[in-house]
Design a protein around this motif. Structure first.
Motif, PDB file in Angstrom:
ATOM      1  N   TYR A 122      11.289   2.428  -0.987  1.00  0.00           N
ATOM      2  CA  TYR A 122      11.413   2.384  -2.445  1.00  0.00           C
ATOM      3  C   TYR A 122      12.754   1.826  -2.913  1.00  0.00           C
ATOM      4  O   TYR A 122      13.205   2.127  -4.018  1.00  0.00           O
ATOM      5  N   GLU A 123      13.405   0.978  -2.092  1.00  0.00           N
ATOM      6  CA  GLU A 123      14.678   0.417  -2.514  1.00  0.00           C
ATOM      7  C   GLU A 123      14.486  -0.714  -3.520  1.00  0.00           C
ATOM      8  O   GLU A 123      15.421  -1.109  -4.210  1.00  0.00           O
ATOM      9  N   THR A 124      13.276  -1.240  -3.610  1.00  0.00           N
ATOM     10  CA  THR A 124      12.990  -2.296  -4.571  1.00  0.00           C
ATOM     11  C   THR A 124      11.692  -1.977  -5.295  1.00  0.00           C
ATOM     12  O   THR A 124      10.813  -1.318  -4.756  1.00  0.00           O
ATOM     13  N   MET A 125      11.585  -2.446  -6.529  1.00  0.00           N
ATOM     14  CA  MET A 125      10.364  -2.234  -7.302  1.00  0.00           C
ATOM     15  C   MET A 125       9.269  -3.199  -6.872  1.00  0.00           C
ATOM     16  O   MET A 125       8.098  -2.975  -7.146  1.00  0.00           O
ATOM     17  N   VAL A 126       9.636  -4.300  -6.247  1.00  0.00           N
ATOM     18  CA  VAL A 126       8.665  -5.321  -5.863  1.00  0.00           C
ATOM     19  C   VAL A 126       8.563  -5.320  -4.346  1.00  0.00           C
ATOM     20  O   VAL A 126       9.367  -5.945  -3.661  1.00  0.00           O
TER      21      VAL A 126
ATOM     22  N   VAL B 112      10.087   6.954  -8.650  1.00  0.00           N
ATOM     23  CA  VAL B 112       9.382   7.078  -7.377  1.00  0.00           C
ATOM     24  C   VAL B 112      10.334   7.389  -6.227  1.00  0.00           C
ATOM     25  O   VAL B 112       9.995   8.131  -5.306  1.00  0.00           O
ATOM     26  N   SER B 113      11.544   6.836  -6.267  1.00  0.00           N
ATOM     27  CA  SER B 113      12.485   7.109  -5.184  1.00  0.00           C
ATOM     28  C   SER B 113      12.888   8.572  -5.154  1.00  0.00           C
ATOM     29  O   SER B 113      13.077   9.157  -4.069  1.00  0.00           O
ATOM     30  N   ARG B 114      12.998   9.197  -6.313  1.00  0.00           N
ATOM     31  CA  ARG B 114      13.336  10.623  -6.362  1.00  0.00           C
ATOM     32  C   ARG B 114      12.171  11.486  -5.880  1.00  0.00           C
ATOM     33  O   ARG B 114      12.378  12.487  -5.185  1.00  0.00           O
ATOM     34  N   ILE B 115      10.959  11.113  -6.256  1.00  0.00           N
ATOM     35  CA  ILE B 115       9.786  11.863  -5.789  1.00  0.00           C
ATOM     36  C   ILE B 115       9.715  11.802  -4.270  1.00  0.00           C
ATOM     37  O   ILE B 115       9.516  12.819  -3.590  1.00  0.00           O
ATOM     38  N   HIS B 116       9.898  10.598  -3.733  1.00  0.00           N
ATOM     39  CA  HIS B 116       9.877  10.425  -2.282  1.00  0.00           C
ATOM     40  C   HIS B 116      10.968  11.260  -1.623  1.00  0.00           C
ATOM     41  O   HIS B 116      10.739  11.935  -0.612  1.00  0.00           O
ATOM     42  N   GLY B 117      12.165  11.250  -2.208  1.00  0.00           N
ATOM     43  CA  GLY B 117      13.259  12.018  -1.640  1.00  0.00           C
ATOM     44  C   GLY B 117      12.973  13.512  -1.601  1.00  0.00           C
ATOM     45  O   GLY B 117      13.359  14.200  -0.642  1.00  0.00           O
TER      46      GLY B 117
ATOM     47  N   THR C  10       0.820  -1.209   0.000  1.00  0.00           N
ATOM     48  CA  THR C  10       0.000   0.000   0.000  1.00  0.00           C
ATOM     49  C   THR C  10       0.855   1.260   0.000  1.00  0.00           C
ATOM     50  O   THR C  10       0.595   2.199  -0.761  1.00  0.00           O
ATOM     51  N   VAL C  11       1.883   1.313   0.858  1.00  0.00           N
ATOM     52  CA  VAL C  11       2.638   2.572   0.984  1.00  0.00           C
ATOM     53  C   VAL C  11       3.876   2.629   0.089  1.00  0.00           C
ATOM     54  O   VAL C  11       4.472   3.705  -0.056  1.00  0.00           O
ATOM     55  N   GLU C  12       4.260   1.512  -0.540  1.00  0.00           N
ATOM     56  CA  GLU C  12       5.430   1.537  -1.424  1.00  0.00           C
ATOM     57  C   GLU C  12       5.078   1.245  -2.876  1.00  0.00           C
ATOM     58  O   GLU C  12       5.943   0.843  -3.660  1.00  0.00           O
TER      59      GLU C  12
END
Length: 309
Positions: A37-41, A146-151, A20-22
């Motif tokens: 967000y360290e993994t896509m799965v 997504v990792s950049r957006i989160h950052g 849900t959150v990742e």
């Protein structure tokens, strides 16, 4: 400190916190171990997740620090939480624990792609993020991983938001509209927002001054609500659909991102109508109408994480 646990077998349908959150719906939660967000799965994990929630009408009168993790599986496990408030109403709202997931997914078409996505990410629910923070998150999402957006969201909270002390730790709230509006474009660019910095500053100013607020969409029909959100700088139809779906409860919204366009090309070519509005209507109908946004989110995550097309 308050602590508690929500038995997942009390819910209508399953729940998976990590999925849900990742899954690219929300960029306002962080993982205590730094692995967001360290993994896509991402599904089935038991990590602690953290966020700071602003006061919300009918739910909490104060800033709330939420820490939550899932122990056990998606149907018989528990959701353990720690907070400075009673977190159950907030978690129920933010993670849509009040949705009847079985009924929702059962109301969408019996479709091979949807079946594969539902089976792969059992228990993934949509989120209800705070509207302003959700708006800014998706303004930042254009052409970004997504990792950049989160950052970016974590950096804005760290640099410009309130500091909240809880259990001996310092947490950072997402900035209020006024806090972001008073920053300069150059200050926002220093956080690697790039050209999005001006969009964020101006949209925050619109909310801070009362010129516009994403909540105004709540009183409108779906397509008018989408048009209402496009008043904000840097918000087109897709970003507006994301805010409607992941914050404002318009569960029929289907953001037409790259992965959904791929699904349309490969599985539903008759839904491609040459423009956003008409294509959106067609795929929304194909995905079952009222809960098409649930179907969209499962397909998005399934394809993004490498699922079979």
């Amino acid at each position: 400190m308050e602590r508690g646990a929500i038995p997942l077998d009390d819910l209508a349908g399953e729940f998976d916190l990590q999925a849900t959150v990742e899954s690219g719906q929300s960029y306002l939660w962080d993982r205590a171990d730094g692995g967001m967000y360290e993994t896509m799965v991402a599904h089935g994990g038991d990590h602690w997740y953290e966020t700071v929630v602003p006061p919300m009408d009918g739910l909490s009168d104060e800033q709330a620090v939420l820490r939550v993790r899932q122990v056990g599986d998606a149907d018989t496990g528990t959701l353990e939480w720690e907070s400075n408030v009673d977190a159950v109403p907030l978690l129920t709202h933010l993670l849509r624990l009040d949705d009847d997931l079985d009924t929702i997914l059962g109301s969408t078409p019996d479709d091979p792609l949807l079946r594969r996505a539902y089976d792969e990410y059992r228990g993934m629910r949509l989120v209800r993020d705070p509207p302003f923070a959700c708006l800014i998150s998706f303004i930042c999402s254009a052409q970004m991983r997504v990792s950049r957006i989160h950052g970016m969201q974590m950096a804005m909270a760290r640099e410009f938001g309130d500091r909240v002390e809880f259990d001996g730790e310092t947490y950072h709230a997402f900035p209020t509209p006024a806090q972001l509006a008073e920053r300069t474009e150059d200050e926002l660019r220093e956080l690697k927002l790039g050209y999005r910095a001006g969009y964020v500053q101006r949209s925050a100013e619109m909310v801070a001054t009362g010129e516009a607020h994403p909540d105004e969409a709540l009183s409108l029909d779906y397509e008018d609500a989408r048009d209402s959100l496009t008043r904000f700088v840097g918000v087109g139809d897709k970003v507006a659909d994301c805010v409607l779906l992941f914050s404002l409860g318009f569960l029929e919204a289907v953001p037409l991102d790259t992965w959904i366009q791929t699904a349309i090309a490969d599985h539903y070519p008759d839904c491609e109508r040459g423009n956003y509005r008409e294509t959106s209507r067609a795929i929304r109908e194909r995905f079952g109408g009222d809960y098409a946004g649930y179907a969209q989110t499962y397909v998005f995550y399934y394809l993004r994480a490498g699922g079979e097309v």
